[in-house]
Design an enzyme around this catalytic site. Structure first.
Site, PDB file in Angstrom:
ATOM      1  N   ASP A  13       0.875  -1.172   0.000  1.00  0.00           N
ATOM      2  CA  ASP A  13       0.000   0.000   0.000  1.00  0.00           C
ATOM      3  C   ASP A  13       0.912   1.222   0.000  1.00  0.00           C
ATOM      4  O   ASP A  13       2.127   1.125  -0.223  1.00  0.00           O
ATOM      5  CB  ASP A  13      -1.003  -0.042   1.171  1.00  0.00           C
ATOM      6  CG  ASP A  13      -0.349   0.184   2.528  1.00  0.00           C
ATOM      7  OD1 ASP A  13       0.894   0.289   2.602  1.00  0.00           O
ATOM      8  OD2 ASP A  13      -1.093   0.251   3.527  1.00  0.00           O
ATOM      9  N   CYS A  70       3.229  -3.019   4.012  1.00  0.00           N
ATOM     10  CA  CYS A  70       2.355  -1.899   4.375  1.00  0.00           C
ATOM     11  C   CYS A  70       3.129  -1.070   5.400  1.00  0.00           C
ATOM     12  O   CYS A  70       4.361  -1.123   5.436  1.00  0.00           O
ATOM     13  CB  CYS A  70       1.003  -2.388   4.886  1.00  0.00           C
ATOM     14  SG  CYS A  70       1.061  -3.519   6.290  1.00  0.00           S
ATOM     15  N   THR A  72       3.233  -1.361   8.703  1.00  0.00           N
ATOM     16  CA  THR A  72       3.805  -2.203   9.761  1.00  0.00           C
ATOM     17  C   THR A  72       4.067  -3.641   9.334  1.00  0.00           C
ATOM     18  O   THR A  72       4.802  -4.364  10.010  1.00  0.00           O
ATOM     19  CB  THR A  72       2.825  -2.279  10.946  1.00  0.00           C
ATOM     20  OG1 THR A  72       1.594  -2.847  10.456  1.00  0.00           O
ATOM     21  CG2 THR A  72       2.573  -0.910  11.550  1.00  0.00           C
ATOM     22  N   HIS A 103      10.881 -23.010  10.301  1.00  0.00           N
ATOM     23  CA  HIS A 103       9.898 -23.716  11.142  1.00  0.00           C
ATOM     24  C   HIS A 103       8.466 -23.609  10.630  1.00  0.00           C
ATOM     25  O   HIS A 103       7.663 -24.513  10.888  1.00  0.00           O
ATOM     26  CB  HIS A 103       9.952 -23.167  12.574  1.00  0.00           C
ATOM     27  CG  HIS A 103      11.178 -23.596  13.318  1.00  0.00           C
ATOM     28  ND1 HIS A 103      11.330 -23.417  14.683  1.00  0.00           N
ATOM     29  CD2 HIS A 103      12.329 -24.196  12.896  1.00  0.00           C
ATOM     30  CE1 HIS A 103      12.513 -23.883  15.075  1.00  0.00           C
ATOM     31  NE2 HIS A 103      13.144 -24.352  14.000  1.00  0.00           N
ATOM     32  N   HIS A 138       8.088 -29.905  12.203  1.00  0.00           N
ATOM     33  CA  HIS A 138       7.479 -28.628  11.811  1.00  0.00           C
ATOM     34  C   HIS A 138       6.389 -28.847  10.756  1.00  0.00           C
ATOM     35  O   HIS A 138       5.376 -28.151  10.760  1.00  0.00           O
ATOM     36  CB  HIS A 138       8.556 -27.667  11.311  1.00  0.00           C
ATOM     37  CG  HIS A 138       9.631 -27.430  12.327  1.00  0.00           C
ATOM     38  ND1 HIS A 138       9.378 -26.837  13.540  1.00  0.00           N
ATOM     39  CD2 HIS A 138      10.948 -27.764  12.329  1.00  0.00           C
ATOM     40  CE1 HIS A 138      10.498 -26.780  14.244  1.00  0.00           C
ATOM     41  NE2 HIS A 138      11.464 -27.340  13.536  1.00  0.00           N
TER      42      HIS A 138
HETATM   43  C1  RB5 Z   1      -1.831   2.773   6.553  1.00  0.00           C
HETATM   44  O1  RB5 Z   1      -1.845   3.994   7.222  1.00  0.00           O
HETATM   45  C2  RB5 Z   1      -1.496   1.648   7.521  1.00  0.00           C
HETATM   46  O2  RB5 Z   1      -2.555   1.427   8.385  1.00  0.00           O
HETATM   47  C3  RB5 Z   1      -1.144   0.395   6.749  1.00  0.00           C
HETATM   48  O3  RB5 Z   1      -0.074   0.661   5.908  1.00  0.00           O
HETATM   49  C4  RB5 Z   1      -0.725  -0.815   7.554  1.00  0.00           C
HETATM   50  O4  RB5 Z   1       0.290  -0.506   8.454  1.00  0.00           O
HETATM   51  C5  RB5 Z   1      -1.796  -1.616   8.145  1.00  0.00           C
HETATM   52  O5  RB5 Z   1      -1.561  -2.654   8.745  1.00  0.00           O
END
Ligand code: RB5
Length: 148
Positions: A13, A70, A72, A103, A138
């Site tokens: 994203d 994304c 995180t 694993h 595993h």
């Molecule tokens: C976008 O702001 C953010 O929420 C997205 O990139 C991601 O981290 C969601 O898990």
């Protein structure tokens, strides 16, 4: 570290766009075939569509590896793991990347473009692509959740 050339589906994203672009260059320069499903800019988009696209294609072809980025790595991972046959793992460090392959036989790597820088991300991807699944106990554990 070099991996055997692989076919890799990559998506992000807006939060992962910059890292996706730099990883595409990194992977292509090492001989991997990289297929980009988007996004194409830093404009805000919804991550689930990109995660689903990569996850469904990886589930349909065991020779593919997926990379989803994304902000995180968490949202991409949650969505990808909704697709049967996909084992996605958030790997924002090297140890997790190694264990997710050895694993958990992870077939989709997710990372946070707002968590890791490009240098660490390249190392994470390299470890992920180079670490074989250990099988044995595993595989039994994976069978326990994949076969219900
Ligand atoms: C976008 O702001 C953010 O929420 C997205 O990139 C991601 O981290 C969601 O898990």
């Amino acid at each position: 570290m070099t991996a055997t050339a692989q076919k890799i589906l990559i998506g992000s994203d807006h939060g992962g766009y910059i890292l996706k672009e730099s990883l595409k260059k990194f992977l292509s320069a090492r001989g991997h075939e990289v297929i980009d499903v988007g996004t194409d800019s830093e404009s805000s988009v919804d991550y689930p569509g990109y995660a689903m696209e990569v996850a469904k294609r990886v589930a349909a072809d065991w020779t593919l590896m997926g990379i989803l980025i994304c902000g995180t790595g968490q949202g991409m991972c949650m969505v990808a793991n909704r697709v049967p046959g996909v084992r996605a793992a958030v790997c924002n460090d090297l140890f997790t990347a190694r264990m997710a392959r050895a694993h958990n036989n992870a077939n989709v790597l997710t990372m946070g473009g707002r968590v890791v820088g490009p240098g660490l991300a390249e190392e994470i991807v390299s470890v992920f692509l180079n670490t074989p699944f250990e099988g044995g106990r595993h595989q039994r554990r994976i069978d326990l959740f994949e076969q219900g």
